[in-house]
Scaffold this motif. Structure first.
Motif, short mmCIF file in Angstrom:
data_model
loop_
_atom_site.label_atom_id
_atom_site.label_comp_id
_atom_site.label_asym_id
_atom_site.label_seq_id
_atom_site.Cartn_x
_atom_site.Cartn_y
_atom_site.Cartn_z
N VAL A 16 10.44 8.06 -2.83
CA VAL A 16 9.57 7.29 -1.94
C VAL A 16 8.45 8.23 -1.49
O VAL A 16 8.72 9.32 -0.96
N LEU A 17 7.22 7.82 -1.72
CA LEU A 17 6.05 8.65 -1.44
C LEU A 17 5.10 7.92 -0.50
O LEU A 17 5.01 6.70 -0.55
N LEU A 18 4.40 8.65 0.31
CA LEU A 18 3.33 8.09 1.14
C LEU A 18 2.02 8.69 0.64
O LEU A 18 1.81 9.90 0.71
N ILE A 19 1.16 7.83 0.09
CA ILE A 19 -0.11 8.26 -0.49
C ILE A 19 -1.19 8.12 0.57
O ILE A 19 -1.49 7.01 1.02
N CYS A 20 -1.78 9.24 0.96
CA CYS A 20 -2.75 9.25 2.07
C CYS A 20 -4.16 9.49 1.55
O CYS A 20 -4.39 10.38 0.73
N ILE A 38 6.63 13.84 -11.06
CA ILE A 38 5.99 14.95 -11.75
C ILE A 38 5.79 14.56 -13.23
O ILE A 38 6.68 14.00 -13.85
N CYS A 39 4.62 14.88 -13.78
CA CYS A 39 4.36 14.54 -15.18
C CYS A 39 3.88 15.73 -16.00
O CYS A 39 3.76 15.62 -17.21
N CYS A 40 3.59 16.87 -15.36
CA CYS A 40 3.14 18.05 -16.09
C CYS A 40 3.46 19.30 -15.28
O CYS A 40 3.36 19.28 -14.04
N SER A 41 3.84 20.38 -15.99
CA SER A 41 4.15 21.64 -15.33
C SER A 41 2.93 22.54 -15.18
O SER A 41 2.76 23.19 -14.15
N CYS A 45 1.03 18.62 -12.17
CA CYS A 45 0.46 17.29 -11.97
C CYS A 45 1.56 16.29 -11.66
O CYS A 45 2.71 16.46 -12.08
N LEU A 46 1.17 15.24 -10.97
CA LEU A 46 2.07 14.11 -10.74
C LEU A 46 1.38 12.84 -11.15
O LEU A 46 0.17 12.80 -11.34
N SER A 47 2.19 11.80 -11.34
CA SER A 47 1.64 10.50 -11.72
C SER A 47 2.03 9.47 -10.67
O SER A 47 3.11 9.56 -10.07
N LEU A 48 1.14 8.52 -10.45
CA LEU A 48 1.38 7.43 -9.51
C LEU A 48 1.01 6.12 -10.19
O LEU A 48 -0.03 6.04 -10.85
N GLY A 49 1.81 5.10 -10.01
CA GLY A 49 1.47 3.75 -10.44
C GLY A 49 1.02 2.96 -9.23
O GLY A 49 1.80 2.72 -8.33
N ILE A 50 -0.27 2.60 -9.21
CA ILE A 50 -0.84 1.87 -8.06
C ILE A 50 -1.57 0.64 -8.56
O ILE A 50 -2.34 0.70 -9.52
N GLN A 51 -1.35 -0.50 -7.90
CA GLN A 51 -2.05 -1.73 -8.26
C GLN A 51 -3.52 -1.66 -7.82
O GLN A 51 -3.84 -1.12 -6.76
N LYS A 52 -4.39 -2.24 -8.65
CA LYS A 52 -5.83 -2.24 -8.34
C LYS A 52 -6.15 -2.98 -7.05
O LYS A 52 -7.17 -2.73 -6.42
N THR A 132 -2.18 0.75 -12.36
CA THR A 132 -2.97 1.81 -12.97
C THR A 132 -2.19 3.10 -12.78
O THR A 132 -1.74 3.40 -11.67
N LEU A 133 -2.03 3.86 -13.86
CA LEU A 133 -1.38 5.15 -13.78
C LEU A 133 -2.45 6.17 -13.41
O LEU A 133 -3.43 6.34 -14.14
N ILE A 134 -2.27 6.81 -12.27
CA ILE A 134 -3.21 7.82 -11.79
C ILE A 134 -2.53 9.18 -11.90
O ILE A 134 -1.43 9.37 -11.39
N ILE A 135 -3.18 10.11 -12.59
CA ILE A 135 -2.67 11.47 -12.73
C ILE A 135 -3.40 12.32 -11.70
O ILE A 135 -4.63 12.37 -11.68
#
Length: 195
Positions: A16-20, A38-41, A45-52, A132-135
């Motif tokens: 559970v994340l809070l995106i500020c 996490i998506c890359c070492s 980097c991390l990835s987030l799936g956020i609706q437009k 949308t996948l945001i890196i």
């Protein structure tokens, strides 16, 4: 025998994340997200799936930076509220009493009451379907001293992050240590890991 189940956004555990972010008016905003990890070492980097349709999606698109705060299990009500109310219509920080703090690293706030926060700059995005996948590249990590272990890094048993079950729509807390990574499996064969 395994039961065949229809496809669903179900993966255990989901953090559970809070995106500020800051809005176009400069007002701090945060949203709850469970589609992330996490998506890359290198670079980290991390990835987030956020609706437009989300206010946060607009803010990240406009400013390019965001903080990912890790709420502890003590913030379950506040965290849930940040996911069911829109920052377009109200000030979630005023409603919950949580404290937005301007980051010294990026153009985004973090939540003072969260034990840990990651400062991120958007690197890439991919439209998948409903999300949308945001890196985001992790530029720095901020953690309360009391949640850090002897090595100076945040400790999961002190952070006590929330987990989410998409099927039951319930929040959970972290359980006990089940084994050490890159070590527990060595009982089958020694020296198998070559970096």
């Amino acid at each position: 025998m395994k039961k065949i189940i229809s496809p669903a956004p179900l993966l255990y555990p989901s953090p559970v994340l809070l995106i500020c972010t800051y809005g176009s008016d400069g007002r701090p905003n945060a949203m709850t997200a469970a589609w992330g990890g996490i998506c890359c070492s290198e670079p980290p980097c991390l990835s987030l799936g956020i609706q437009k349709s989300r206010h946060t999606w607009d803010n990240i698109t406009e400013r390019g930076e965001f903080m990912v705060c890790i709420p502890s299990e003590t913030l379950v009500s506040e965290t849930d509220f940040f996911g069911i109310a829109s920052g377009r219509h109200l000030d979630k920080f005023a409603e919950t009493g949580l404290t937005p703090v301007a980051s010294d690293v990026i153009d985004a706030p973090y939540i003072e009451e969260c034990p840990m926060a990651l400062a991120c700059r958007a690197r890439d995005r991919m439209h998948i379907g409903s999300h949308t996948l945001i890196i985001g590249e992790i530029l720095s990590i901020q953690a309360d001293e009391e949640v850090c272990g002897e090595d100076g890094m945040p400790s999961i048993d002190k952070v006590r992050p929330l987990l989410y079950d998409a099927h039951t729509k319930m929040y959970y807390s972290v359980g006990e240590n089940a084994g050490k990574a890159f070590s527990s499996g060595l009982k089958f064969r020694q020296n198998v890991y070559e970096p």
